[in-house]
Design a protein around this motif. Structure first.
Motif, mmCIF file in Angstrom:
data_model
loop_
_atom_site.group_PDB
_atom_site.id
_atom_site.type_symbol
_atom_site.label_atom_id
_atom_site.label_comp_id
_atom_site.label_asym_id
_atom_site.label_seq_id
_atom_site.Cartn_x
_atom_site.Cartn_y
_atom_site.Cartn_z
ATOM 1 N N VAL A 130 0.638 -0.675 -0.012
ATOM 2 C CA VAL A 130 0.648 0.056 -0.538
ATOM 3 C C VAL A 130 1.004 0.602 -0.378
ATOM 4 N N SER A 131 0.526 2.049 -0.106
ATOM 5 C CA SER A 131 0.713 3.713 -0.145
ATOM 6 C C SER A 131 1.828 3.890 0.989
ATOM 7 N N THR A 132 2.786 4.780 1.086
ATOM 8 C CA THR A 132 4.028 5.185 1.610
ATOM 9 C C THR A 132 3.020 5.786 2.906
ATOM 10 N N PRO A 133 3.524 5.303 4.271
ATOM 11 C CA PRO A 133 2.842 6.031 5.443
ATOM 12 C C PRO A 133 3.166 7.401 5.795
ATOM 13 N N VAL A 134 2.185 7.993 6.197
ATOM 14 C CA VAL A 134 2.841 9.266 7.052
ATOM 15 C C VAL A 134 4.424 8.861 7.432
ATOM 16 N N ALA A 135 5.207 10.565 7.488
ATOM 17 C CA ALA A 135 6.542 10.435 8.057
ATOM 18 C C ALA A 135 5.782 11.030 9.632
ATOM 19 N N ALA A 136 6.295 10.490 10.317
ATOM 20 C CA ALA A 136 7.290 10.755 11.625
ATOM 21 C C ALA A 136 8.601 11.569 12.276
ATOM 22 N N PRO A 137 8.833 12.440 12.767
ATOM 23 C CA PRO A 137 9.757 12.832 13.281
ATOM 24 C C PRO A 137 9.989 11.840 14.092
ATOM 25 N N ILE A 138 11.926 12.227 14.131
ATOM 26 C CA ILE A 138 12.684 11.221 15.329
ATOM 27 C C ILE A 138 12.971 12.397 16.200
ATOM 28 N N LYS A 139 13.158 13.518 16.447
ATOM 29 C CA LYS A 139 13.685 14.195 17.240
ATOM 30 C C LYS A 139 12.758 14.401 18.317
ATOM 31 N N PRO A 140 13.667 13.781 19.934
ATOM 32 C CA PRO A 140 12.240 14.206 20.581
ATOM 33 C C PRO A 140 11.906 14.936 20.732
ATOM 34 N N PRO A 141 10.801 15.950 21.256
ATOM 35 C CA PRO A 141 9.922 17.293 21.512
ATOM 36 C C PRO A 141 11.193 18.051 23.109
ATOM 37 N N GLU A 142 11.507 19.170 22.639
ATOM 38 C CA GLU A 142 12.268 20.339 22.804
ATOM 39 C C GLU A 142 11.295 20.827 23.525
ATOM 40 N N ASP A 143 9.643 21.313 24.067
ATOM 41 C CA ASP A 143 9.427 22.291 24.528
ATOM 42 C C ASP A 143 8.333 21.593 25.474
ATOM 43 N N THR A 144 8.212 20.252 26.096
ATOM 44 C CA THR A 144 7.948 19.797 27.143
ATOM 45 C C THR A 144 8.993 18.968 28.480
ATOM 46 N N THR A 145 8.071 18.997 29.626
ATOM 47 C CA THR A 145 8.551 18.584 30.250
ATOM 48 C C THR A 145 7.755 17.537 31.331
ATOM 49 N N LEU A 146 7.506 17.275 32.632
ATOM 50 C CA LEU A 146 7.528 16.532 33.323
ATOM 51 C C LEU A 146 5.743 17.346 33.533
ATOM 52 N N ALA A 147 6.072 18.047 33.552
ATOM 53 C CA ALA A 147 4.623 18.931 34.357
ATOM 54 C C ALA A 147 3.124 17.694 33.423
ATOM 55 N N PRO A 148 2.290 18.072 34.965
ATOM 56 C CA PRO A 148 1.056 16.944 34.286
ATOM 57 C C PRO A 148 0.563 16.951 32.877
ATOM 58 N N TYR A 149 -0.020 16.230 31.532
ATOM 59 C CA TYR A 149 -0.596 16.649 30.959
ATOM 60 C C TYR A 149 -1.769 17.312 31.102
ATOM 61 N N LYS A 171 -5.210 8.145 0.714
ATOM 62 C CA LYS A 171 -3.871 7.439 -0.518
ATOM 63 C C LYS A 171 -4.632 5.572 0.068
ATOM 64 N N GLN A 172 -3.761 5.884 1.376
ATOM 65 C CA GLN A 172 -4.057 4.338 2.309
ATOM 66 C C GLN A 172 -4.836 3.959 2.243
ATOM 67 N N ILE A 173 -5.902 4.402 2.169
ATOM 68 C CA ILE A 173 -7.102 3.799 3.240
ATOM 69 C C ILE A 173 -7.838 3.907 1.505
ATOM 70 N N THR A 174 -8.017 4.096 0.022
ATOM 71 C CA THR A 174 -8.039 3.677 -1.089
ATOM 72 C C THR A 174 -7.300 2.344 -1.471
ATOM 73 N N ALA A 175 -5.805 2.260 -1.110
ATOM 74 C CA ALA A 175 -6.048 1.295 -1.674
ATOM 75 C C ALA A 175 -6.070 0.028 -0.725
ATOM 76 N N LEU A 176 -6.572 0.457 0.569
ATOM 77 C CA LEU A 176 -6.493 -1.251 1.720
ATOM 78 C C LEU A 176 -7.981 -1.325 0.944
ATOM 79 N N LYS A 177 -8.931 -0.351 0.681
ATOM 80 C CA LYS A 177 -10.299 -0.746 0.374
ATOM 81 C C LYS A 177 -10.188 -1.850 -0.975
ATOM 82 N N GLU A 178 -9.936 -1.368 -1.782
ATOM 83 C CA GLU A 178 -9.374 -2.380 -3.067
ATOM 84 C C GLU A 178 -9.387 -3.862 -2.726
ATOM 85 N N ILE A 179 -8.974 -4.239 -1.190
ATOM 86 C CA ILE A 179 -9.130 -5.962 -0.499
ATOM 87 C C ILE A 179 -10.714 -6.458 -0.872
#
Length: 553
Positions: free
Chosen positions: A15-34, A495-503
């Motif tokens: 199926v088509s190329t998946p979305v990219a995921a950055p590999i750099k850890p987030p720099e603007d977050t801490t252990l503060a509660p979400y 695009k991936q959903i369309t490709a998978l739907k063909e199955i």
């Protein structure tokens, strides 16, 4: 090339190329509660990291409960599980089928090594399958990787050892180190039983420092590793002399597995540590000297940093840059020290933090093989055979599957554990290689195709039951989106959903799926309709589980 592109290239998915995921850890977050949104993505992320392969039911329940209640459920203390049993072996004169062997001697005429080891491994996989919403099994595996032992044939040792780790899954790190130090499995694995005053064996003392507590640190000079010296290894080995485990040492398989202290083998002389431990002097303390030694090591702040880095790599990501070290690891270490080395507050704070729930923290981890094989089937909420032998055999199949993918429970390949958790610079990417990819693809096919439907020894993925969990099983786009939401940590593209739907709709308009599924729903006992839907869904799910995204968590 990012992680998803790497996986796509290696796997060669259709199926088509998946979305990219950055590999750099987030720099603007801490252990503060979400304090952000709490929906499917966040609940699924927490459960995927804190347990093995959450089901749709568990994710929806977590959404309704909220973050605080879900964390409380994940971290709660639980009674220990019932021990593994003899699931089929009728030649064991000490243990009847259905009874536990964990304290039973071996039959001298008919060694029962094989069935007990198989029983232990099947039982362990069964615990993962039936863990509920709990972090205990993920933490037990964490400690098994941290305090690695292998090459022990007597399953009684391994049962006692894993029970020690399971009992202390969120307990006190310092006290756990003390218990591991004189555990029979560790004494056997790292030659503690050979460590006597006449000939000190340094194996355990070295790993106690390098791998279990403080780490080496940068090389500082001959015999000096910044955090400890060769002098410390030698002197600590002397302090650890005199401990034995009785079952293998005596050669008597009738004896219960336990450790004991032999004063005659203990070095009662003064031990002088180096400047790395403030020139501490250890005098003879008999069978309490090992515990005093651990207390000395834990006076060093680097111990807290060392274990917090490992917790971070286990739950969040392998890359620890200067920003992560300062804003995440250092506060975690301080929290650990402030709580007298209790692990729970640290893990809870990490899993509750804005850093953990940052978008860059969702989806970059490659599943380990145990998580991968479990996630193939556990999401379907399978039923297990009521037949004891068949139930254990079915669980054992998943142990073998993970072992073929280079993660064998109870047998980490190195004293340092599995390489993806310490080997720089590849880390998790080590799980994806020419050998493991073939086995992972084959295991997906076995899950959906290659089995006898009447065989009770096989855990079956009921795809017709699975699709009924979706909010809208009549729209093929919603079906694929619903499956993707359960299977993948991040949304897939149109695009991936369309490709998978063909199955499931090869060249047909969308409404045809709704017509076909509605016909089946109205006539569920019509085998022709049921088989048609079943076949299409199996093909769809098998292809989705071969996509790069499914390897991510």
């Amino acid at each position: 090339m990012d992680r998803r592109e790497t996986l796509t290239t290696l796997i060669g998915k259709r199926v088509s190329t998946p979305v990219a995921a950055p590999i750099k850890p987030p720099e603007d977050t801490t252990l503060a509660p979400y304090a952000g949104a709490w929906g499917f993505e966040q609940a699924a992320h927490l459960l995927r990291r804190a347990m093995f392969s959450p089901t749709l039911t568990q994710i929806k329940t977590a959404i309704n409960k909220g973050l605080d209640a879900t964390l409380e459920e994940l971290l709660q203390e639980l009674p220990l599980p019932e021990p593994p049993v003899n699931h089929y072996y009728r030649r064991d004169r000490f243990v009847a089928v259905g009874e536990t062997w964990v304290d039973a001697p071996y039959d001298r005429e008919d060694e029962s090594v094989t069935y007990r080891n198989d029983s232990l491994r099947a039982w362990q996989m069964g615990l993962i399958f039936t863990e509920g919403v709990s972090i205990r099994e993920k933490m037990t595996l964490f400690w098994h990787n941290h305090f690695a032992v292998n090459d022990i044939e007597d399953a009684r040792y391994l049962y006692r050892y894993i029970t020690l780790l399971r009992s202390n899954f969120l307990g006190n790190f310092r006290e756990l180190v003390k218990e591991v130090t004189i555990d029979p499995a560790m004494l056997r694995f790292l030659n503690g039983t050979d460590n006597v005053k006449e000939a000190p064996n340094e194996n355990y003392a070295r790993e106690l420092l390098e791998l279990f507590t403080i780490g080496k640190g940068p090389f500082a000079g001959p015999g000096d590793y910044t955090n400890y010296t060769e002098q410390d290894v030698a002197e600590m080995a002397r302090a650890l002399t005199g401990w034995y485990e009785n079952a293998s040492t005596s050669g008597d398989r009738d004896k219960k597995v336990e450790a004991y202290f032999g004063l005659d083998a203990h070095d009662t002389g003064v031990k002088q540590l180096s400047h790395r431990f403030d020139n501490a002097i250890i005098t003879n303390m008999g069978d309490q000297e090992y515990a005093h030694l651990v207390d000395i090591i834990f006076q060093k702040r680097e111990v807290a940093r060392f274990i917090c880095r490992k917790l971070y790599r286990w739950f969040v990501y392998y890359k620890i840059d200067e920003n992560i070290e300062t804003n995440i690891i250092e506060p975690m270490a301080q929290l650990l020290i402030d709580n007298d080395y209790s692990i729970r507050p640290v893990v809870e704070t990490l899993l509750r933090s804005e850093h953990f729930f940052h978008i860059l923290s969702i989806g970059p981890m490659i599943k380990n093989p145990i998580d991968f094989v479990i996630s193939l089937i556990k999401i379907s909420e399978p039923t297990f055979s009521e037949n004891l032998e068949y139930r254990y055999l079915s669980w054992y199949d998943y142990f073998k599957g993970a072992a073929l993918m280079q993660m064998e429970y109870f047998f980490p390949p190195e004293v340092a554990g599995w390489k993806p958790y310490y080997q720089s610079p590849a880390f998790y990417r080590i799980w994806i290689n020419a050998s493991t990819l073939g086995f992972s693809m084959e295991f997906v096919d076995q899950t959906f195709y290659y089995y006898d439907d009447q065989d009770e020894r096989v855990i079956k993925f009921d795809v017709l039951k699975f699709i009924k969990q979706l909010d809208d099983p009549y729209d093929p786009n919603k079906v694929i989106e619903g499956f993707a939401q359960i299977l993948f940590p991040r949304p897939i593209t149109a695009k991936q959903i369309t490709a998978l739907k063909e199955i499931i709709l090869p060249g047909l308009p969308d409404y045809e799926w709704g017509v076909e599924y509605t016909d089946y729903e109205a006539n569920p006992n019509d085998m022709q309709l049921a088989n048609a839907i079943d076949t299409k869904l199996r093909e769809l799910l098998s292809q989705m589980m071969k996509m790069a995204e499914f390897y991510l968590s």
